[in-house]
Enzyme design. Structure first.
Site, short mmCIF file in Angstrom:
data_model
loop_
_atom_site.label_atom_id
_atom_site.label_comp_id
_atom_site.label_asym_id
_atom_site.label_seq_id
_atom_site.Cartn_x
_atom_site.Cartn_y
_atom_site.Cartn_z
N CYS A 211 0.93 -1.08 0.02
CA CYS A 211 -0.16 0.28 0.23
C CYS A 211 0.95 1.21 0.09
CB CYS A 211 -0.90 -0.04 1.17
SG CYS A 211 -2.15 -1.26 1.20
N GLU B 88 1.01 3.62 1.95
CA GLU B 88 1.70 3.85 3.49
C GLU B 88 2.80 3.18 3.76
OE1 GLU B 88 -3.15 4.11 3.85
OE2 GLU B 88 -1.86 3.20 2.68
N ARG C 251 -10.83 10.18 -5.61
CA ARG C 251 -11.57 9.76 -4.58
C ARG C 251 -11.55 10.03 -3.20
NH1 ARG C 251 -9.74 4.13 -4.74
NH2 ARG C 251 -7.63 4.64 -5.85
N CYS D 118 -5.87 0.49 5.48
CA CYS D 118 -6.50 -0.90 5.68
C CYS D 118 -5.72 -1.43 6.93
CB CYS D 118 -6.08 -1.65 4.40
SG CYS D 118 -4.08 -2.10 4.44
N CYS E 257 -1.91 -1.93 7.17
CA CYS E 257 -1.35 -0.62 7.33
C CYS E 257 -1.58 0.11 8.67
CB CYS E 257 -1.84 0.24 6.31
SG CYS E 257 -1.13 -0.10 4.60
N TYR F 285 -3.25 -5.10 19.20
CA TYR F 285 -2.03 -5.99 19.29
C TYR F 285 -0.85 -4.93 19.05
CZ TYR F 285 1.37 -9.75 18.63
OH TYR F 285 2.53 -10.33 18.44
N TRP G 36 3.12 -5.37 18.58
CA TRP G 36 4.19 -6.23 18.37
C TRP G 36 5.31 -6.42 19.25
CZ3 TRP G 36 9.21 -6.16 16.64
CH2 TRP G 36 9.61 -7.50 16.00
#
Length: 138
Positions: free
Chosen positions: A57, A59, A85, A91, A94, A128, A130
């Site tokens: 993506c 990003e 758009r 998403c 990302c 979450y 990491w």
């Protein structure tokens, strides 16, 4: 935006992403543009690299482009779609990557005349992290 707004929208960033989407996104390979404000004030831009295997993506491309330019701290990011758009929210992948790389980054979301900047953590309820789940090595 009001003076008391704790998360003002960086309209210059939105304009930069919109311009990149308009001028650099051509065809199906590049359909999204992203712009981020580095801690030092620079604006970094990138486009996605669409591929049927799951190309990155905009990003994610931007994170690499920023690092290549020595910008390791990003404060705000926005993604804009081609063909007018407008602003497109990140998403799930990302959102997670942005949280892991830049836990305090703000993401510009919203449509039309109602964009808003929100902390990336707010886009991931019950998130979450990491780094919180890595085993310490002796």
């Amino acid at each position: 935006m009001t003076a008391a707004d704790p998360h003002p929208v960086d309209h210059e960033l939105v304009r930069a992403a919109t311009e990149v989407a308009r001028t650099r996104c051509r065809g199906d390979n590049h359909t999204m543009a992203a712009a981020a404000r580095a801690r030092d004030g620079r604006i970094i831009t990138a486009v996605n690299a669409y591929h049927f295997t799951g190309g990155p993506c905009a990003e994610l491309v931007l994170i690499g482009a920023a690092a290549a330019q020595g910008a390791y701290e990003l404060d705000t990011i926005v993604a804009v779609g081609d063909r007018d758009r407008g602003i497109v929210p990140p998403c799930g992948r990302c959102r997670q990557v942005l949280l892991d790389y830049f836990p305090t980054i703000e993401v510009i979301v919203g449509t039309g005349d109602h964009p808003r900047a929100i902390p990336v953590a707010d886009l991931l309820p019950e998130r979450y992290v990491w780094a919180d789940h890595q085993l310490d090595t002796p």
